[in-house]
Design an enzyme around this catalytic site. Structure first.
Site, PDB file in Angstrom:
ATOM      1  N   GLN A   1    -101.411  -2.571 -39.264  1.00 47.45           N
ATOM      2  CA  GLN A   1    -102.179  -3.672 -38.686  1.00 47.45           C
ATOM      3  C   GLN A   1    -102.086  -3.631 -37.164  1.00 47.45           C
ATOM      4  OE1 GLN A   1     -99.984  -6.872 -40.742  1.00 47.45           O
ATOM      5  NE2 GLN A   1     -99.615  -7.791 -38.736  1.00 47.45           N
TER       6      GLN A   1
ATOM      7  N   GLY B   1     -89.228 -16.499 -14.778  1.00 47.71           N
ATOM      8  CA  GLY B   1     -87.917 -16.930 -15.210  1.00 47.71           C
ATOM      9  C   GLY B   1     -86.841 -16.477 -14.235  1.00 47.71           C
TER      10      GLY B   1
ATOM     11  N   GLU C   1     -88.556 -18.810  -9.560  1.00 44.54           N
ATOM     12  CA  GLU C   1     -87.309 -19.429  -9.134  1.00 44.54           C
ATOM     13  C   GLU C   1     -86.702 -18.662  -7.947  1.00 44.54           C
ATOM     14  OE1 GLU C   1     -84.746 -20.242 -12.511  1.00 44.54           O
ATOM     15  OE2 GLU C   1     -86.469 -20.446 -13.838  1.00 44.54           O
TER      16      GLU C   1
ATOM     17  N   THR D   1     -85.340 -30.198 -14.860  1.00 44.16           N
ATOM     18  CA  THR D   1     -84.362 -31.251 -14.627  1.00 44.16           C
ATOM     19  C   THR D   1     -83.105 -31.038 -15.481  1.00 44.16           C
ATOM     20  OG1 THR D   1     -85.694 -32.584 -16.160  1.00 44.16           O
ATOM     21  CG2 THR D   1     -85.969 -33.003 -13.808  1.00 44.16           C
TER      22      THR D   1
ATOM     23  N   ASP E   1     -79.426 -27.976 -15.543  1.00 41.54           N
ATOM     24  CA  ASP E   1     -78.678 -26.935 -14.812  1.00 41.54           C
ATOM     25  C   ASP E   1     -78.265 -27.373 -13.407  1.00 41.54           C
ATOM     26  OD1 ASP E   1     -78.937 -25.319 -17.010  1.00 41.54           O
ATOM     27  OD2 ASP E   1     -80.560 -24.108 -16.188  1.00 41.54           O
TER      28      ASP E   1
END
Length: 391
Positions: free
Chosen positions: A100, A127, A169, A236, A238
């Site tokens: 597939q 990330g 980040e 909001t 860590d």
């Protein structure tokens, strides 16, 4: 989003002006699903269904795609679309065939969307580990945006995804590495993505929740960039953790300030207040919840503010543990600033519980926020205790 197979060039109706997309209709419930959760964690798309979470989600953020060489790239091809799922771990109970064209998480997400036609899936890029690539991308936003759309709308899986999320980040600030793109770079990247993806696709971003004076929010023009995004996910959580191994112990996701907080502005309300104060509509801000705890070992004081010896042991990472483990191993026995903490056997952990999430949802409503997002689905219990508290 459903698009014509093979579409690469932007059709004429994709052009946009500087008008902001409408603020998110709330409340959104956005849960992250990671492409590595199928390895050691043995958590699969099917578990989103069997836990009851799929019934409560409005959106899934699929994490992560990579950002490298100034373009969007696959994060894990095997997990994303190559892995063959047996019937027992497939959403619909049907095994993948060897020939597939699409397997892996993408095919499982397609099956999940068939069961839940209103569910949207957004592919998140960057990330903590892969944010270093955004600096290069910011040098040529148009090329970056084109590469992202080509990947997200690849004919093999174009129907799986409803848009893109970027998790940088941090723009013009430091995370795993430091960025010096300038305060306008984030907005230029956002405008290029909105122009490329068009008005109908979802374009969102996870952003810093540093509410301190002259902190990361102040380093970038988040207000100016907001007009190109459907919503922001301020992270909001860590705020504190055993990345400072000697402490002091402090809750990693406090809702409000409290006497003795180690850093002023390191709590959810400070970030939300600052972002709203910049003129960002409340409906474009989602409140972040962690489905995990952060903890220290070598602690003798139950209350926050105690000294520690090291990071507490965690299943996958020292100082970090899933809620589903902590709820049994080290149950919460205290609360501070709208979140919970637990002191047991010399370990000190902070995390949210169904009770503290209920308080945060009251705050979300009071502030008229667009909804809630959380990191991440595999941290919840098999019957979805935390997501039930959200919705």
């Amino acid at each position: 989003m459903t698009l014509l197979a093979g579409a690469c060039a932007a059709p004429p109706d994709r052009s946009v002006d500087d008008a902001a997309p409408a603020a998110a209709n709330g409340p959104k419930v956005v849960g992250y699903f990671t492409n590595w959760s199928g390895y050691d964690r043995d958590y699969h798309v099917k578990d989103i269904e069997t836990s009851g979470s799929a019934d409560r989600l409005t959106h899934i953020n699929y994490a992560f795609g990579n950002v490298t060489g100034g373009v969007c790239a696959l994060g894990d091809a095997f997990a994303d679309y190559e892995k063959a799922y047996p019937a027992a771990k497939s959403v619909d109970g049907e095994a993948d065939a060897a020939d597939q064209p699409l397997r892996g998480n993408f095919n499982q997400l397609r099956k999940l969307k068939k069961l839940h036609p209103g569910l949207k899936v957004i592919w998140s890029f960057g990330g903590w580990n892969w944010s270093g690539g955004f600096g290069e991308a910011a040098k040529d936003p148009a090329t970056f945006a084109k590469s992202c759309r080509k990947l997200v709308e690849d004919p093999r899986w174009a129907d799986v995804f409803d848009g893109i999320d970027i998790d940088w980040e941090y723009p013009n600030a430091c995370g795993l590495s430091c960025d010096t793109s300038g305060p306008a770079a984030f907005g230029k990247l956002a405008k290029a993505l909105r122009t490329e993806f068009g008005k109908d696709a979802l374009v969102t971003a996870a952003i810093t929740a540093d509410g301190s004076k002259d902190g990361k929010i102040d380093a970038t023009d988040y207000a100016g960039a907001a007009k190109y995004f459907d919503w922001y996910n301020p992270m909001t959580y860590d705020y504190f953790g055993a990345f400072e191994p000697k402490g002091p112990t402090a809750p990693h996701s406090a809702l409000t300030s409290y006497e003795g907080i180690p850093t002023a502005g390191y709590h959810s309300d400070a970030a939300i207040t600052k972002l709203k104060g910049l003129g960002i509509p409340a409906g474009k801000l989602l409140l972040g919840i962690g489905f995990y705890g952060r903890g220290w070992a070598g602690v003798t004081q139950k209350e926050p503010g105690g000294a520690a010896g090291s990071a507490a042991p965690g299943t996958y990472e020292a100082g970090v543990e899933d809620y589903k483990v902590l709820a049994k191993r080290c149950p919460a026995n205290g609360t501070v600033a709208g979140t919970a903490y637990a002191f047991c056997d010399g370990q000190w952990w902070s995390y949210d519980t169904p009770e503290t999430i209920a308080g945060k949802m009251a705050y979300r409503s009071e502030q008229k926020l667009g909804g809630t997002f959380f990191w991440e689905l595999s941290g919840d219990t098999p019957n979805g205790e935390l997501i039930k508290a959200i919705r």
